[in-house]
Design an enzyme around this catalytic site. Structure first.
Site, short mmCIF file in Angstrom:
data_model
loop_
_atom_site.label_atom_id
_atom_site.label_comp_id
_atom_site.label_asym_id
_atom_site.label_seq_id
_atom_site.Cartn_x
_atom_site.Cartn_y
_atom_site.Cartn_z
N GLU A 18 -33.06 70.19 -14.55
CA GLU A 18 -32.64 68.80 -14.77
C GLU A 18 -32.77 67.99 -13.48
O GLU A 18 -32.99 68.53 -12.41
CB GLU A 18 -31.17 68.74 -15.22
CG GLU A 18 -30.96 68.77 -16.73
CD GLU A 18 -31.26 67.43 -17.41
OE1 GLU A 18 -31.72 66.48 -16.74
OE2 GLU A 18 -31.04 67.36 -18.63
N ARG A 101 -17.77 69.03 -17.64
CA ARG A 101 -18.59 69.07 -16.44
C ARG A 101 -19.41 67.78 -16.38
O ARG A 101 -19.60 67.10 -17.38
CB ARG A 101 -19.54 70.27 -16.45
CG ARG A 101 -20.62 70.24 -17.52
CD ARG A 101 -21.74 71.22 -17.17
NE ARG A 101 -22.74 71.41 -18.21
CZ ARG A 101 -23.80 70.62 -18.43
NH1 ARG A 101 -23.97 69.51 -17.70
NH2 ARG A 101 -24.68 70.91 -19.37
N ASN A 103 -22.90 65.67 -16.06
CA ASN A 103 -24.27 65.87 -16.51
C ASN A 103 -25.17 64.99 -15.63
O ASN A 103 -25.02 65.00 -14.42
CB ASN A 103 -24.43 65.59 -18.01
CG ASN A 103 -25.67 66.24 -18.58
OD1 ASN A 103 -26.02 67.35 -18.19
ND2 ASN A 103 -26.35 65.57 -19.48
N GLU A 121 -21.07 72.97 -23.24
CA GLU A 121 -21.68 73.28 -24.52
C GLU A 121 -21.33 74.69 -24.99
O GLU A 121 -21.27 75.62 -24.20
CB GLU A 121 -23.20 73.13 -24.41
CG GLU A 121 -23.64 71.69 -24.18
CD GLU A 121 -25.09 71.58 -23.77
OE1 GLU A 121 -25.84 70.90 -24.47
OE2 GLU A 121 -25.47 72.18 -22.75
N ASN A 154 -26.22 60.97 -20.25
CA ASN A 154 -27.55 61.41 -19.85
C ASN A 154 -28.33 60.32 -19.13
O ASN A 154 -27.77 59.58 -18.33
CB ASN A 154 -28.30 61.99 -21.05
CG ASN A 154 -28.79 63.39 -20.77
OD1 ASN A 154 -29.21 63.69 -19.65
ND2 ASN A 154 -28.74 64.25 -21.75
N ASP A 204 -32.99 62.64 -23.49
CA ASP A 204 -32.36 63.33 -22.36
C ASP A 204 -32.53 62.47 -21.10
O ASP A 204 -32.09 61.33 -21.07
CB ASP A 204 -32.99 64.74 -22.23
CG ASP A 204 -32.09 65.72 -21.50
OD1 ASP A 204 -31.36 65.31 -20.59
OD2 ASP A 204 -32.15 66.92 -21.82
#
Length: 299
Positions: A18, A101, A103, A121, A154, A204
């Site tokens: 990511e 958490r 992202n 998740e 995101n 995303d």
């Protein structure tokens, strides 16, 4: 239009790659492996990846104006000294939500670090809903919370005139825009600019090009799409050889290369044998557009 080419860089496969960001000073691509708990740096000079292991899920990385990096680690904003491999907590958020958490995160044109949270998740894209919030870390290390009730915070970026903030809450299957005040960092007037088609799956990570068009990585969609935020139309689809494309950024000498991260988490043996490059980082050349260099965190 030159012919487009897609290739892997480095040889590392990530569980949940990511937050790619180009580090011009190092001629390198920074990115994270969230569940692999690593901050990675791929050198375009040596084609080697260096990685620093951290003690919690690390979800985004950004360049710091004074040198080195800032990261989002668990529910903390933190600094990362690369040579010393030293992580120092700046501030923690969501203290009342131990299952959360951070992202995705990105720095705005004034040097503020925007990042949002989500619940951990149970398996990819399956989680307790509405647990996340969007935050900004200012250069004086103070934090502002913009809103809560977020599913998966995101992709984020800013329009070329810095008057619009673009944002994705993945499970809304939508790319949204806000009015943006660069002086204060305040956002308002949320509206939808693009709803994803079924085959595009989950929006995303995101970045913007020098023509003001948005590029969105589609998780489980195996593609990056180019959108016009003014008209709400999709202009281009670039398909990748993996389904779990997670984020994208421009980089290289003149920001004409696109880098796309991907994930392998949640795939079974059969899926991995069909997509052996799952979790790799891809470089796309010949797109015919350039991107905007990343902004450094001012703190």
């Amino acid at each position: 239009m030159s012919s487009m080419k897609i290739e892997c860089v480095g040889s590392e496969s990530n569980r949940l790659g990511e937050s790619p960001v180009w580090d011009e000073k190092e001629s390198a691509l920074l990115y994270v492996d969230i569940t692999g708990r690593k901050v990675c740096r791929w050198s375009s000079v040596t084609n080697q990846v260096q990685a620093i292991s951290v003690e919690a899920p690390v979800s985004s990385v950004a360049i710091r104006k004074c040198g080195d990096y800032v990261i989002t680690l668990g529910t903390r904003f933190a600094t990362l000294k690369w040579k010393e491999q030293q992580v120092t907590t700046i501030v923690q958020v969501d203290k009342d939500k131990p299952n959360n958490r951070f992202n995705d995160g990105k720095v705005d044109p004034a040097g503020r670090y925007f990042a949002g949270t989500m619940a951990e998740e149970i398996r990819p894209a399956v989680l307790e809903r509405h647990q996340g919030s969007l935050y900004t870390l200012f250069s004086d290390f103070s934090v502002v919370k913009h809103f809560d009730q977020v599913d998966i915070s995101n992709g984020l970026d800013w329009s070329l005139d810095h008057k619009t903030f673009f944002y994705i809450d993945s499970l809304s299957y939508s790319v949204d825009a806000f009015d943006y005040d660069l002086q204060t960092g305040k956002i308002g007037n949320r509206r939808n600019v693009y709803k994803l088609e079924k085959e595009e799956s989950i929006p995303d990570g995101m970045c913007i090009d020098t023509e003001g068009k948005l590029w969105v990585a589609c998780y489980d969609g195996g593609r990056v799409i180019r959108l016009d935020p003014e008209t709400g139309k999709r202009l281009q689809t670039v398909k990748l050889p993996v389904d779990k494309t997670t984020s994208c950024c421009f980089g290289g000498k003149d920001y004409s290369e696109m880098y796309v991260t991907s994930a392998s988490d949640g795939m079974d043996k059969e899926g991995l044998s069909r997509q052996p490059q799952a979790g790799r980082v891809f470089k796309i050349t010949g797109l015919g557009v350039k991107g905007v260099p990343p902004y450094p965190f001012a703190g």
